[in-house]
Each structure stands twice: as C-alpha cells, then as structure tokens.
Design an enzyme around this catalytic site. Structure first.
Site, short mmCIF file in Angstrom:
data_model
loop_
_atom_site.label_atom_id
_atom_site.label_comp_id
_atom_site.label_asym_id
_atom_site.label_seq_id
_atom_site.Cartn_x
_atom_site.Cartn_y
_atom_site.Cartn_z
CG ASP A 274 -0.19 -0.34 2.50
OD1 ASP A 274 0.98 0.08 2.61
OD2 ASP A 274 -0.77 -1.02 3.37
CG HIS B 85 -1.27 -7.48 -1.75
ND1 HIS B 85 -2.62 -7.70 -1.93
CD2 HIS B 85 -1.19 -6.41 -0.92
CE1 HIS B 85 -3.31 -6.82 -1.24
NE2 HIS B 85 -2.47 -6.02 -0.61
CG ASP C 264 2.06 -15.86 -8.07
OD1 ASP C 264 1.93 -14.76 -7.47
OD2 ASP C 264 2.69 -15.98 -9.14
CD GLU D 93 1.02 -6.25 2.03
OE1 GLU D 93 0.80 -5.05 1.81
OE2 GLU D 93 0.41 -6.91 2.89
#
Length: 624
Positions: free
Chosen positions: A171, A519, A567, A576
């Site tokens: 993020d 991710h 995956d 992530e």
C-alpha cells in the site's frame, strides 16, 4: 789463438780467442761507454722537450671540445653518445608501450558471484521501488515517479513537511515503527559487513537507502530540539476491518495518482517503544556515517532527543499502538526496545547511562530475557530482545566491560547461546515444514520475515565466535562448531531462493521462477499515462494477469506450514512484501555472501571510550 775446454755434453769445445791486444779492447770499451752515455743524455733531453715544448711545436694536434653543463664539464663526444643513447632508449620504450597497448590481451576473468551476492543486488532494488517523495534521477525503477509530495502539509491539523521515507508494503502507508526497525537492521549489516558490501559494489547503494530512511525519521519529531514529547507514528490511513472510506487499503491506485486525504497520526507521551526504536535507527546510522562528522552528529543529536523521551518509561509498560490500523503494527511491549535502543545509544555515544539501562536486570526480567515463550529467539519488528542479546554478547566478547556489567552481560550471552541452539534441527524447539523451512512463527502466515532475521543472527553470531577464536559453543553438554549456525542460515536462505518443493524463488526477479502476482499497487497497475481513481484500479487488483511491472528484489510473505504457496494478488498473506522483511533478507544475504567469515570487531566501538573495569566492592567487615 785457440783454447780447448771440455764440453759438458761430450767432446772438446773450441773457443776462438780474439787476436786484439788488451789495449785495443780497453779502448773499444771506453768508446762504447761514451756512446751509451751520449744516448742516455739525448733521450733525457728529448723526453724533456716533449714535456716542455709549447703546443704545436712538434706537429699539430686536434684540440678536444667540451660541453659546459654548468656544474660539470663533459667531453663533447661523450655528451653526444649519451644523448643519443637516451633518445634511442626513449624511442624503444615508446615503441614497446605502443605494442603492449595495441596487442590484444587476455583479461583475467573475475570469479562468478555466488547466489547470495546475486540475490543481494535484487533485494536492495526493492527499497528503490518503495521510495516516497521526489524520486532521484538515477533510480533504476522506471515505473515509479514522484509521490506523496504533500505528505504532512496536506493535513491541516499537522501542517509540517513529512515528504520522503518509504512506503511500508503493497500500500502507500508510511509506518514509523517498522521503518525504524528496517533502518536499524540495514545499518547493523553495514557496520558488520561493509567490506562485503563494497566487494559486491553495493556499499554506496545501501548507504543511500539508509540515508533516505533516517532523513525521513528526523522529520517525524522536533530533531533540532533537545527534548520532545511526541513522534509521528503513521502517514496515510488503512483499515484492516474493511469499510468504504477512501484510504490506502480501500483504494487501489498508483502512489503517484493518490488524490485522497492522507492524515498524520501522532503518538503523544506514552510511546516509549516507538521512540526507542527510532532512536536505535538514528544511533546505528550515525555509526554507518561516522566519516561524515557533521551528519553523524546530527543523527546522534536526534537519537539523544528521542532517547530522553523513551527512557522515561523504564519501570512500567508504555507501548505504541497504531491509531487507525492497530492490527498491522501493534507493539506488545516497550521493554525490549529499551534494551535494544539503549545498546545502540551506548555504541553511538559512549554514554554509560545508556548501557546502564540496557543492562538493568529488572528491565531484562520484564522483557522476558530469562524465560521461554512463543517469541523466544524470534527477532522481528515487534520483538527486539534476540537482537539486543546478540549485540550485547558482542560487547562482552570483544570489550569485556567487567563490573558492574559482567553479570548481566554473561546472562545475555548465555541466552544468546540457548536460542542459537534452538535454531539447529537436532533440537525440536521449532517445527519445520517438510521442505525444511523453520516455523519461527509457529505455522502462522507470513513466515519468511522471521526466518531471514534468524539467518542473519545465526551467521553473525558464528562470525563473532570465529573472530573471538572460539571454535563453537555448547548446547547443554554437547559442543557444536560455529559452522553449524552458518549451515542453518544457508539452508533457510536457499529455501527462500528456490530450493523448496515448488522450486520457486520467493524473491521476485531472482532465478527463472518467482511470484508474478505480487500484492503491490504500483507494480500491478501499468504506467500508461492513465489516471485510475480509487475504484478504477480495482480491475488491476482483481485481474488474473501477471503484474505489468516487476518489483525486483521483493521478498513476498511466503508459503504456509505445508510448503504451499498461492500466487494470487488478493491474498497478502502469501504475496505481499514488507520493508522490515526485506531489510532482514538483505542483512542475511550480505552476511552469507562472498565466502569470507569473521567480522572486524572494532568497527562498532569507535565512539566507546576505553573501558577500565571498576573493581567490585570490598566484602563487608568480618564479624565473629
């Protein structure tokens, strides 16, 4: 007249006598003497005339020419010969040089780099992809651009510059707590293994990464002041519980395109663990940059300011808690950070009061230093105790501070030896997957971030033993060579790099088979000059297509306890990457790289004054 005498070889020998009279013989003898006398006199006169005659009186001779060199008179012929010889020698030397340069030579091939060094190059690139703020022109991540240029300033309740630093994971949130731990780990690895970084050609790169990180940390509090009572804990906002509010978890956007509000979370007063970890990061970095005295001093001053803030809470619990995203990085204790931070502060400043905090037996007891538990020997962003114990064992091995520190340092050293034993497969302290991965987090998700830290500590402690000329250590009654720790570290890192049941590298870009659906917002959205809004990026989040951008060097969260790995972009427990996890990976890789073992025991002690142990107090007076 004739005479006959006996011939010694037989027969008569006839001697013919001269018929001249004695007077004649006498006269002839006188004439001979006179002639001889005249000849002798004539020779003497001739010789004298040769010596005394003026030049040219007995024939013309060539006059010798000379060259005046100022301090030396040299024959002209000798000068010409010498000058000619020099010119010829110079011409020959020039000709030889031309031949040597033009003739192709077979260059000596450098030995190929080992897998750990190759992976190190990749792992450091991940930090370039995580940069927030203005991206340097020399960045090697083409799909990243400037972002977060209004961080801090856009929050009217804060209104100060918080541009820079690193995004934590997939993020766009900047967490001070794990970022500080990441910078501390990177600095520790540079202090111990700077020669290996230099041999790999990465020393400048890793120092640039550290500087980028600690420059941001200096912005999270009033670093120019001598005291502070607050520190920024978070920039950006996430929500682990879901919701439809626009934030860094709900929206799926490139960091460069973020247009929603990014609030600032400030920790006031009771966040001793956060302040101590940030102090540790600044203190460790000050040792890395000790050759830049002005910058190093700036870091030490900032660390001292935070340490005053943190060390007010040595007797009771004072923990940081994320104000909006507590589930992500919620600290469980501050006592381990105080031991960890105090050790780094002592190494950076030589201030004995910091060492007194780190070696306080009551604080160690509260931190759980002398008993087991699920986190025993597991170094991570929340539990710094194992790292602190290894660091303080180094102090005991190489400096031997003596009284009053010896007793607690000896206890820390013993605990270090104990949890090193727990890493060995012969002991069953931790389970292992069938593929051989140690389960330091007891089968919970995201195992690799813990594994790489253990691999680093094991390799580092092995190097400490070798540098101290100790062939190994005891696990109970049994002796184990120091190399057993390095073998443990290799098996774990090799698993991560591809020696696992799936033959899959968990480091993106290393090898031929690695995760393609990481991710990560920036990696999953193409850089195509299209601005995707908060929900507009969801199609890239949910697609089954591989990421259009390769986030090289990112270590994903890892497999489950059955060695299985999915995956898929939507499951961050598998795919992530994190800042703290990659810092541990970099530290482990550089420790194992190059094949050389041991450390320079003096690199960490440049600020520590000479230690002259105080004698213990005398015994009480004897009484009957």
């Amino acid at each position: 007249m004739s005479m006959y005498v006996r011939d010694p070889w037989g027969g008569p020998l006839e001697l013919q006598g001269d018929s001249a009279t004695d007077d004649d013989r006498s006269r002839n003898l006188d004439l001979d003497r006179g002639a001889l006398s005249m000849t002798s006199r004539q020779l003497d006169e001739t010789q004298q005339s040769w010596l005394l005659a003026a030049p040219g009186s007995h024939g013309k001779k060539k006059k010798k020419k000379y060259v005046d060199l100022g301090c030396l008179l040299v024959s002209h012929k000798l000068f010409l010969w010498t000058a000619g010889a020099v010119v010829v020698a110079a011409a020959l030397a020039g000709l030889i040089a031309i031949i040597v340069k033009t003739v192709p030579r077979r260059h000596r091939l450098e030995p190929p780099q080992d897998n750990y060094t190759l992976a190190l190059h990749k792992a450091l690139m991940f930090f370039n992809a995580q940069r927030s703020g203005p991206i340097p022109k020399h960045s090697n991540v083409s799909w990243r651009g400037n972002s977060g240029l209004r961080d801090g300033l856009s929050d009217q309740s804060y209104g100060k510059n918080l541009v820079g630093g690193f995004y934590d994971a997939g993020d766009a949130i900047k967490f001070t707590f794990p970022a500080s731990f990441a910078m501390t780990m990177l600095s520790w690895s540079v202090i111990e293994y700077s020669t290996k970084y230099e041999a790999a050609g990465e020393l400048h790169h890793v120092k640039e990464i550290i500087r980028w990180g600690v420059d941001y940390l200096l912005k999270t509090f009033n670093s120019s002041a001598d005291t502070t009572d607050s520190i920024v804990a978070e920039v950006g906002q996430g929500s682990a519980s879901g919701g439809t509010k626009q934030n860094d978890h709900y929206c799926w956007m490139r960091p460069e395109d973020i247009d929603y509000r990014r609030p600032v979370a400030i920790c006031w007063d009771r966040c001793s663990d956060l302040a101590a970890e940030a102090a540790a990061a600044l203190a460790a970095a000050s040792i890395v940059f000790k050759d830049d005295k002005a910058y190093s001093h700036k870091l030490v001053h900032g660390a001292s300011t935070l340490w005053k803030f943190a060390s007010r809470y040595t007797k009771h619990k004072s923990v940081y808690t994320g104000q909006w995203d507590a589930a992500s990085y919620n600290s469980t204790s501050n006592f381990d950070e105080l031991i960890w931070g105090g050790a780094w502060m002592y190494l950076a400043t030589g201030n004995a009061s910091c060492l007194s905090v780190s070696t306080n037996p009551k604080l160690a007891q509260q931190a759980g230093a002398f008993h087991g538990g699920p986190q025993y020997g597991v170094l991570n962003w929340d539990n710094k105790l194992p790292g602190a114990q290894v660091l303080l064992s180094r102090l005991r091995l190489f400096l031997s501070p003596g009284y009053p520190y010896e007793e607690i340092l000896k206890a820390f050293h013993k605990q270090t030896a104990n949890f090193m034993c727990s890493y060995l497969p012969v002991f069953k302290s931790f389970n292992r997957t069938k593929g051989g991965l140690i389960e330091l987090n007891h089968g919970n998700p995201k195992p690799l971030q813990h594994v790489v830290n253990a691999a680093f500590l094991a390799t580092l402690y092995s190097d400490y033993l070798e540098t101290a000329d100790a062939p190994g250590w005891y696990c109970g009654p049994n002796f184990y060579p120091a190399g057993a720790l390095r073998d443990f570290a290799r098996t774990q890192i090799d698993y991560i790099l591809g020696k696992n049941p799936h033959q899959l590298s968990y480091v993106v870009g290393f090898g031929t088979k690695y995760p393609k659906h990481v991710h990560h917002r920036g990696a999953s959205i193409p850089k195509n000059r299209v601005h995707y809004n908060c929900k507009g990026g969801w199609k890239w989040r949910d697609t089954r297509k591989p990421n259009p951008n390769t986030i090289a060097g990112a270590m994903v969260a890892g497999p489950d306890r059955h060695d299985e790995f999915r995956d898929v972009r939507s499951n961050r427990n598998y795919t992530e990457p994190t800042l703290a996890g990659n810092a541990g990976l970099v530290a482990a890789l550089v420790a194992l790289s190059g094949g050389r073992t041991g450390v320079d025991k003096n690199t960490m002690f440049s600020s520590v004054p000479p230690m002259f142990p105080n004698p213990p107090p005398p015994p009480a007076p004897w009484k009957p």
